[in-house]
Design an enzyme around this catalytic site. Structure first.
Site, PDB file in Angstrom:
ATOM      1  N   ASP A 198       1.749  43.669  20.000  1.00  0.00           N
ATOM      2  CA  ASP A 198       0.878  43.922  21.487  1.00  0.00           C
ATOM      3  C   ASP A 198       0.893  43.216  21.933  1.00  0.00           C
ATOM      4  O   ASP A 198       0.610  43.102  23.348  1.00  0.00           O
ATOM      5  CB  ASP A 198      -0.322  44.787  20.945  1.00  0.00           C
ATOM      6  N   LYS A 201       7.065  42.684  25.045  1.00  0.00           N
ATOM      7  CA  LYS A 201       8.168  43.361  24.407  1.00  0.00           C
ATOM      8  C   LYS A 201       9.317  42.963  23.890  1.00  0.00           C
ATOM      9  O   LYS A 201       9.881  43.614  23.036  1.00  0.00           O
ATOM     10  CB  LYS A 201       8.156  44.807  25.372  1.00  0.00           C
ATOM     11  N   ASP A 226       2.459  48.836  18.741  1.00  0.00           N
ATOM     12  CA  ASP A 226       2.425  48.901  20.377  1.00  0.00           C
ATOM     13  C   ASP A 226       3.307  49.760  21.073  1.00  0.00           C
ATOM     14  O   ASP A 226       4.965  48.996  21.389  1.00  0.00           O
ATOM     15  CB  ASP A 226       1.140  48.790  20.526  1.00  0.00           C
ATOM     16  N   ASN A 227       3.346  50.537  22.000  1.00  0.00           N
ATOM     17  CA  ASN A 227       3.971  50.198  23.474  1.00  0.00           C
ATOM     18  C   ASN A 227       5.563  50.808  23.174  1.00  0.00           C
ATOM     19  O   ASN A 227       6.504  50.276  23.717  1.00  0.00           O
ATOM     20  CB  ASN A 227       3.827  50.075  24.268  1.00  0.00           C
ATOM     21  N   GLU A 256      -2.091  54.244  27.231  1.00  0.00           N
ATOM     22  CA  GLU A 256      -3.506  54.336  26.874  1.00  0.00           C
ATOM     23  C   GLU A 256      -4.119  54.590  28.615  1.00  0.00           C
ATOM     24  O   GLU A 256      -3.010  54.260  29.478  1.00  0.00           O
ATOM     25  CB  GLU A 256      -3.476  52.856  27.451  1.00  0.00           C
TER      26      GLU A 256
END
Length: 271
Positions: A198, A201, A226-227, A256
Site C-alpha cells: 500500500d 503504486k 490496495d488501490n 477509502e
C-alpha cells in the site's frame, strides 16, 4: 512608526485573505469543469487543494491534525478506538489515504485467515493499517512496516505507541527497494507469511519482484495490494495475474471514505 507597521501588517493579512479567496474561487471553477469530465478526479483534486490551503492557514500538516485528533479523542491502549477515531476524522473532516474501514474488513479477514508470524507492510503512512494488522497478530508474531516519508514515520510511531501495539510493530524508515534486501540479515526475517502492499503504486510490481529475488516469499505467502483500481496499479495487476507462480483473487470495494470504485488484489505465492 507603530501605525505604519500596523498598516503594513493589515495589508499583508488582507493580501493573504484575498489570495485564499482567489484560490477557493479557482477551485470551485476547476471542480465544475472537472466534474463534467471525471467526477472522481475532481473530488480528489478538491481534497488535495483544500488540504494545502488548510496546511497554509494552520501551519500544520493534515497528518499532524489526524494524530492530534486521535490523541484528544481516542482511548490510549485501545487499537479499535484509535482506528475508529481516525475513520471518524477522515470521513467527516479531511480525506486521507488510509485503507479505511470498508477495505479494512478485507484486510482483517485476510490476516485472520493467514495468522501470520511475520508480516510486512509497504507504506505505513499514519499507522492506521499497522495498528489494524497488529491488533490481530497472535503472541510472538511481528509486523515490519516500511515508510519512506520521515514526517509520516514520526507520526505513525506515535500512533502505534498510543494504540499500545508497539511491541508487535517495528517501523523501518527508508525506501522499500533499500529495506527489502536488508530484511533477512539486518532484521532476521527468514520468509514472510503476509505482505500488505500500500505504498507508491509504481513500486508495487518492482517490489513484488524484489521480494522473490530476495527469497522472502515461501509457498503459501500471501500478498494483499490496495488501490488497484484507484489510483490504480496496472503494471502490478498485469504482472501478478499473468504470473504462474501466483494465484490471484480480486476483492471489489470502495475507495477509502468515498463512494468511488476500487478493489484489492490478493495473490498467493505458489512457490
Amino acid at each position: 512608526m507603530r501605525c505604519a507597521l500596523l498598516f503594513n501588517t493589515m495589508l499583508e493579512s488582507s493580501s493573504v485573505l484575498l489570495f485564499i479567496v482567489f484560490v477557493l474561487l479557482f477551485i470551485s471553477l476547476l471542480c465544475v469543469v472537472l466534474i463534467r469530465k471525471n467526477a472522481t478526479a475532481a473530488l480528489i483534486w478538491h481534497e488535495i487543494i483544500k488540504e494545502k490551503i488548510t496546511n497554509f492557514i494552520m501551519n500544520q500538516s493534515k497528518e499532524q491534525r489526524i494524530l492530534n485528533f486521535v490523541l484528544q479523542n481516542a482511548v490510549r491502549g485501545d487499537p479499535c478506538s484509535v482506528m475508529e477515531t481516525i475513520d471518524k476524522y477522515c470521513s467527516e473532516k479531511e480525506w486521507a489515504m488510509n485503507v479505511g474501514n470498508v477495505k479494512g474488513v478485507i484486510l482483517d479477514k485476510t490476516v485472520e485467515e493467514i495468522n501470520p508470524k511475520v508480516a510486512l507492510e509497504l507504506g505505513t503512512y499514519c499507522g492506521y493499517s499497522a495498528v489494524r494488522i497488529a491488533r490481530l497478530l497472535k503472541a510472538g508474531a511481528r509486523l515490519l512496516t516500511v515508510e519512506f516519508n520521515p514526517e509520516f514515520a514520526a507520526i505513525a510511531k506515535q500512533m502505534i505507541e498510543f494504540a499500545g501495539v508497539q511491541d508487535k510493530v517495528k517501523l523501518l524508515e527508508g525506501p522499500s527497494e533499500v529495506i527489502i534486501p536488508q530484511l533477512k540479515k539486518k532484521y532476521e526475517v527468514d520468509t514472510l507469511d503476509f505482505v500488505f502492499v500500500d505504498h507508491w503504486k509504481d513500486r508495487y510490481a518492482p517490489d513484488t519482484i524484489l521480494l522473490q529475488e530476495c527469497s522472502l516469499l515461501r509457498k503459501g505467502s500471501v500478498l494483499l495490494a490496495d488501490n488497484i483500481i484507484f489510483p490504480g496499479a496496472p503494471e502490478f495487476v498485469e504482472y501478478i495475474r499473468n504470473n504462474s507462480r501466483f494465484q490471484c483473487s480480486t476483492y471489489p470495494s470502495q475507495l477509502e471514505y468515498m463512494e468511488v470504485q476500487d478493489a484489492m488484489e490478493k495473490a498467493v505465492f505458489l512457490g
